[in-house]
Design an enzyme around this catalytic site. Sequence first.
Site, PDB file in Angstrom:
ATOM      1  N   HIS A  76       0.736  -1.051   0.046  1.00 33.81           N
ATOM      2  CA  HIS A  76      -0.032   0.023   0.046  1.00 33.81           C
ATOM      3  C   HIS A  76       0.794   1.172  -0.180  1.00 33.81           C
ATOM      4  CE1 HIS A  76      -4.303  -1.519   1.405  1.00 33.81           C
ATOM      5  NE2 HIS A  76      -3.579  -2.433   0.275  1.00 33.81           N
ATOM      6  N   TYR A 204      -9.339   5.421   7.450  1.00 32.00           N
ATOM      7  CA  TYR A 204      -9.224   5.791   8.935  1.00 32.00           C
ATOM      8  C   TYR A 204     -10.411   6.987   8.723  1.00 32.00           C
ATOM      9  CZ  TYR A 204      -4.792   3.228   9.971  1.00 32.00           C
ATOM     10  OH  TYR A 204      -3.919   2.254   9.937  1.00 32.00           O
ATOM     11  N   PRO A 296      -4.011   0.763  18.577  1.00 32.23           N
ATOM     12  CA  PRO A 296      -3.843   0.340  17.497  1.00 32.23           C
ATOM     13  C   PRO A 296      -4.061   1.103  16.321  1.00 32.23           C
ATOM     14  CG  PRO A 296      -6.049  -0.646  17.898  1.00 32.23           C
ATOM     15  CD  PRO A 296      -5.410  -0.001  19.511  1.00 32.23           C
ATOM     16  N   TYR A 388       3.836   6.840  10.153  1.00 29.84           N
ATOM     17  CA  TYR A 388       2.974   6.030   9.816  1.00 29.84           C
ATOM     18  C   TYR A 388       3.917   4.813   9.032  1.00 29.84           C
ATOM     19  CZ  TYR A 388      -1.164   2.922   8.605  1.00 29.84           C
ATOM     20  OH  TYR A 388      -2.019   2.041   8.438  1.00 29.84           O
TER      21      TYR A 388
END
Length: 399
Positions: A76, A204, A296, A388
Site C-alpha cells: 500500500h 481511517y 492500534p 505511519y
Amino acid sequence: MNVSHRTQVAIIGAGPSGLLLGQLLHRSGIDAVILERQTAEHVGNRIRAGVLEQVTTELVNEAGVGARMCRDGLVHDGFELLIDGVRHRIDLKGLTGRSVMVYGQTELTRDLMQARQAAALSTYYEAGEVAVHGYDGARPWVTFKHGGAEQRIDCDFIAGCDGFHGACRASLPAGSFQEFERVYPFGWLGVMSDTPPVNDELIYASGPRGFALCSMRSHVRSRYYVQVPSTDKVSQWSDEAFWDELRLRLDDKARATLVTGPSIEKSIAPLRSFVLEPLRFGRLFLAGDAGHIVPPAGAKGLNLAATDVKLLAEAFIGHYRERSNAGIDHYSARCLRRIWRAERFSWWFTRLLHRFPDDGPIIERFNRAELDYLLHSQSGLRTIAENYVGLPLDFGDQG
Ligand code: RFL
Ligand code: PHB
C-alpha cells in the site's frame, strides 16, 4: 517425574516476537527453546494486526520466512483519512518514498510456525506454570509443567516474549522497574468477513459518531473496526448492528460499495498505552507486548515487537559470535527510544481521530482545526506519513 534440559536462550511465548526471535537465532546457529502456554492451534488462529512496516518486512525476509508474504501481501502506497465525510489521501510513497505491506499477523505467525516445525526446533505448546528464575545471576533457569512432568531448562538468557499478561513481567521484583500507562475509555469492535474490501487502501474515518477503520487481509477478506464504549460487550453487537453502524461512519462512496456478509470473527480490543522501563533485568530481556502496548490506530504494535526482536537477536549474536556484550548492554535504551516515539504517535493519532466521552465542543473544534492544518500543509502530511511508515531504526542517533 522431573525432566531437565539445557539451551542457550529460553524464549517464553510463541507469539510473533518469540517465533521471530527463535527463527533469527536458529539462522545464526544459536540454540533456543520456546515455551508457550496455549496450543499451537490457538496461536495460529489468533486475529490481530494487519499492517507491516518496511523494517518488519525486511526482517521477515532476513529470517527466511518471507516467501508467502512477498507473494500474497498487498503493498500500500497510501491510505485515506475520512474526516467528517471528506476524504484526504495520505500519499505515503510520495511523501516518504516508503510503502507499507498489508499482511495479517495470523499469516505471519503461521509462516513462522511452519518454518520452526520444518527445522524441527524445540517448542513446548501448552506449557503450564511457566516460571523464570535466577536471571540476576549467571545461570538462569525456567521451570514449567508439560505432559504431566515438571520440567526445567537451564539457559544463558531468557527472552520474555509472553505478551502483556505474561509470566516474565509479573516475576519482576517490586522497585526494579517503572510502568507508564493510559487506558482509553473506549475499545475497537472488530469484524472479519470474507467480502471484498470497500476500498483499495485503508480508510481511517472520524466523525460525530466516532472512529471507524476499513482494513483488509486480501482482495476477498476485509477487516473493519468501529470505536465502541469500553463497557460494550461483543454479544450486544449483531452483524447487522455492526454493518449499520459502520455505514453511518463512512461516506456515500463507501456506503455504495461496501459489501457486507457474515462475520467470521468479531471481538472488542481494549485500547491502552503502556511502557515498562527498563526492558532488561540481568539475563532477562522483555520484547514485544511484554514490555509495551500501543493503541492500534498507528498500526505500530507488531512493528515495535519486530524491532525489539531485531535488536535482541543482534545482541545475542554479538555475545555468542563476537564475544561482545555491547548489544546486550544497549538493548533496553535503544528499544525504548523507538518505543516512545511510536507510543507518542499512536497516542496522538488516537487522540486526533476518536471522540472521547468527556470531550466538550471546544476539544472537538481543536481536533478539527489540527486536522485542517495537518491535511493542508506539506509538513503536516509528512508528519503523519513518516510516522505511519515508521521512522528509520537509527533516527536521531546522530545527535
Ligand atoms: P503476543 O502476540 O501477545 O504473544 C505472546 C505469547 O505469549 C504467550 N504467553 C505465555 N506463554 C507461556 N507462559 C505464559 N505465562 C504466557 N503468557 C502468555 C501467549 O499465549 C502468546 O502466544 O505478543 P508479541 O509476540 O509480543 O506480539 C505482539 C503483537 O501480537 C501485538 O503488538 C499486536 O497484535 C497488537 N495488536 C494489534 N496491533 C496492531 O498493530 N494492529 C491491530 O489491529 C492489533 N490488534 C492487538 C490487536 C493485540 C491484541 N491483544 C494483545 C489483546 C488485537 C488484540 C486483541
Ligand atoms: C488491521 O488490519 O487489523 C489494522 C490495520 C491498521 C491499523 C490497525 C489494525 O491501524
